[in-house]
Design an enzyme around this catalytic site. Structure first.
Site, PDB file in Angstrom:
ATOM      1  N   LYS A 259      -3.404   4.818  -3.487  1.00  0.00           N
ATOM      2  CA  LYS A 259      -4.533   3.935  -3.810  1.00  0.00           C
ATOM      3  C   LYS A 259      -5.344   3.609  -2.565  1.00  0.00           C
ATOM      4  O   LYS A 259      -6.564   3.475  -2.628  1.00  0.00           O
ATOM      5  CB  LYS A 259      -4.015   2.675  -4.500  1.00  0.00           C
ATOM      6  CG  LYS A 259      -3.355   2.960  -5.849  1.00  0.00           C
ATOM      7  CD  LYS A 259      -2.744   1.713  -6.457  1.00  0.00           C
ATOM      8  CE  LYS A 259      -2.010   2.063  -7.742  1.00  0.00           C
ATOM      9  NZ  LYS A 259      -0.826   2.949  -7.494  1.00  0.00           N
TER      10      LYS A 259
ATOM     11  N   CYS B 243       3.721  -0.675 -12.634  1.00  0.00           N
ATOM     12  CA  CYS B 243       4.052   0.494 -13.460  1.00  0.00           C
ATOM     13  C   CYS B 243       5.227   0.136 -14.365  1.00  0.00           C
ATOM     14  O   CYS B 243       6.218   0.862 -14.449  1.00  0.00           O
ATOM     15  CB  CYS B 243       4.355   1.714 -12.597  1.00  0.00           C
ATOM     16  SG  CYS B 243       5.668   1.490 -11.377  1.00  0.00           S
TER      17      CYS B 243
ATOM     18  N   GLU C 127       2.167  -2.728   4.330  1.00  0.00           N
ATOM     19  CA  GLU C 127       3.437  -2.435   3.672  1.00  0.00           C
ATOM     20  C   GLU C 127       4.541  -3.183   4.399  1.00  0.00           C
ATOM     21  O   GLU C 127       4.689  -3.066   5.625  1.00  0.00           O
ATOM     22  CB  GLU C 127       3.719  -0.930   3.680  1.00  0.00           C
ATOM     23  CG  GLU C 127       5.080  -0.547   3.159  1.00  0.00           C
ATOM     24  CD  GLU C 127       5.358  -1.036   1.738  1.00  0.00           C
ATOM     25  OE1 GLU C 127       6.465  -1.576   1.503  1.00  0.00           O
ATOM     26  OE2 GLU C 127       4.470  -0.897   0.874  1.00  0.00           O
TER      27      GLU C 127
ATOM     28  N   ASP D 265      -0.758  -3.845  -5.925  1.00  0.00           N
ATOM     29  CA  ASP D 265       0.010  -2.923  -6.772  1.00  0.00           C
ATOM     30  C   ASP D 265       1.471  -3.224  -6.488  1.00  0.00           C
ATOM     31  O   ASP D 265       2.082  -2.644  -5.605  1.00  0.00           O
ATOM     32  CB  ASP D 265      -0.348  -1.479  -6.448  1.00  0.00           C
ATOM     33  CG  ASP D 265       0.341  -0.498  -7.381  1.00  0.00           C
ATOM     34  OD1 ASP D 265       0.283  -0.701  -8.610  1.00  0.00           O
ATOM     35  OD2 ASP D 265       0.952   0.468  -6.880  1.00  0.00           O
TER      36      ASP D 265
ATOM     37  N   ALA E 117       0.771  -1.243   0.000  1.00  0.00           N
ATOM     38  CA  ALA E 117       0.000   0.000   0.000  1.00  0.00           C
ATOM     39  C   ALA E 117       0.804   1.297   0.000  1.00  0.00           C
ATOM     40  O   ALA E 117       0.271   2.332  -0.384  1.00  0.00           O
ATOM     41  CB  ALA E 117      -0.950   0.002   1.191  1.00  0.00           C
ATOM     42  N   ALA E 118       2.051   1.285   0.462  1.00  0.00           N
ATOM     43  CA  ALA E 118       2.790   2.548   0.568  1.00  0.00           C
ATOM     44  C   ALA E 118       3.048   3.144  -0.825  1.00  0.00           C
ATOM     45  O   ALA E 118       3.225   2.401  -1.787  1.00  0.00           O
ATOM     46  CB  ALA E 118       4.117   2.309   1.291  1.00  0.00           C
ATOM     47  N   PRO E 119       3.016   4.467  -0.929  1.00  0.00           N
ATOM     48  CA  PRO E 119       2.860   5.460   0.147  1.00  0.00           C
ATOM     49  C   PRO E 119       1.414   5.757   0.546  1.00  0.00           C
ATOM     50  O   PRO E 119       1.180   6.487   1.496  1.00  0.00           O
ATOM     51  CB  PRO E 119       3.508   6.709  -0.448  1.00  0.00           C
ATOM     52  CG  PRO E 119       3.280   6.580  -1.921  1.00  0.00           C
ATOM     53  CD  PRO E 119       3.387   5.105  -2.210  1.00  0.00           C
ATOM     54  N   GLY E 120       0.426   5.229  -0.193  1.00  0.00           N
ATOM     55  CA  GLY E 120      -0.944   5.370   0.277  1.00  0.00           C
ATOM     56  C   GLY E 120      -1.926   6.002  -0.691  1.00  0.00           C
ATOM     57  O   GLY E 120      -3.082   6.215  -0.337  1.00  0.00           O
TER      58      GLY E 120
END
Length: 381
Positions: A39, A155, A57, A102, A34-37
């Protein structure tokens, strides 16, 4: 406004996974990397305070940044953990309605935007990332309930991290897979659709899309009996709050009837009542960095509010005087510098700029104590 949690800066293509995942109020949702947050906070907005959001994270330093962003956005139904995905899946198999992965990747989609992405890349990067992605997804699949939805994104353009990962998922879990119903895309964005088996796949190419390079794939785990998980707690985290103290805290929030308050050490935290059971079960089984909204501490029957409470969307505007300040005073406040006491009432006041509360001060006579946390002060503002 940023420090008050009014907005979050996020790259355009990176905003696509959450609408595709389509989290709903009342669901259990996990953002596994999840970091940095960005999404995570996007998910929280769609859940509208209803349901349970776990944001995890594995990197401790990045997990602290994630915690800060969850706090800054005033999310009351989230739990921030610093865990290996395997620990989460072991403790809570079949628990989540939707899981977002992600994944850490080689970052080829960010080459145009970020010099450091080019500098960090090496010929071995995709293979290393691909192995890690498989490990994470295997645990994500275990944590997903039957009938739940998985969204995988990167990405990068690299097939070994995109299409090959999707094909691996099909080989591993093919009999358990079915297509998601998330089929709508905006053609004006120039997104390339290239489905593989049960997975709907979306490519974002910088020369045609309106953002940086990105890849997303979504599918659903076939329905079946949902396993109810009741793990044994490893530790005791929460204590009950005295009724008088709970009443003192409730005076500060608009939606007190929807909240449950718990004691963590000397600090009182507020949670959406509907998810406090889930929060308790996870918090007492995992490494938790932040959860709910820190309300503050009780002194002589009154609440000394934590900074987090000033950022909470449910802060009751008439709980304390709300005083609008100038831009110069707002900057001084965020620097944790002194600001003129005369503009505030005696006692605790909420500091507001542009109609948005940015924190608390306490006036004592001709002196004004700045309650903005030392660790958050912005020296170069």
């Amino acid at each position: 406004y940023h420090e008050a949690g009014v907005y979050y800066l996020q790259e355009a293509s990176a905003m696509a996974p959450v609408p595709l995942l389509d989290p709903q109020p009342g669901e259990r949702v996990c953002d596994l990397c999840a970091a940095p947050g960005g999404k995570t906070t996007q998910i929280a907005g769609r859940m509208m305070g209803e349901g349970f959001l776990l944001c995890n994270e594995i990197n401790p330093k990045r997990a602290k940044i994630l915690s800060r962003n969850i706090e800054r956005m005033g999310v009351a139904n989230a739990l921030v953990t610093n865990e290996h995905p395997q620990n989460l899946a072991n403790r809570f198999p079949g628990f989540f309605d939707r899981v977002l992965v992600d994944a850490p990747c080689s970052g080829e989609g960010m080459f145009r935007k970020m010099m450091e992405a080019r500098e960090e890349w090496s010929p071995s990067s995709p293979a290393v990332c691909s192995a890690r992605q498989r490990e994470i997804l295997a645990e994500a699949w275990r944590a997903l309930r039957p009938g739940g939805t998985l969204l995988y994104s990167t990405c990068t353009f690299n097939p070994s991290e995109d299409e090959d990962i999707v094909r691996w998922l099909i080989e591993e879990y093919g009999e358990e897979l079915e297509p998601s119903d998330r089929v709508a895309t905006d053609d004006s964005w120039g997104i390339v659709r290239a489905d593989i088996g049960a997975f709907q796949c979306f490519h974002f190419y910088p020369h045609s899309a309106r953002g940086e390079g990105f890849f997303a794939a979504i599918a659903r785990k076939k329905g079946g009996a949902v396993r109810r998980v009741v793990p044994k707690a490893r530790k005791r985290v929460f204590a009950q709050v005295k009724s008088a103290d709970a009443e003192a805290v409730a005076r500060w929030v608009d939606d007190a009837e929807k909240m449950t308050f718990r004691l963590v050490g000397e600090d009182i935290y507020g949670y959406r009542a509907a998810v406090v059971e889930d929060v308790t079960r996870l918090a007492e089984s995992l490494t938790v960095l932040y959860s709910g909204v820190e309300m503050g501490q009780i002194f002589k029957g009154k609440l000394k509010p934590a900074h987090s409470l000033s950022l909470y969307v449910g802060l009751k505007r008439d709980a304390v005087p709300v005083k609008e300040v100038s831009l110069e005073d707002a900057r001084d406040f965020l620097r944790r510098a002194d600001i003129a006491a005369q503009q505030f009432d005696e006692g605790i006041n909420a500091v507001s700029y542009g109609g948005v509360v940015i924190g608390f001060v306490k006036r004592i006579g001709n002196r004004c104590n700045n309650m903005y946390p030392k660790e958050l002060r912005i020296q170069n503002l």
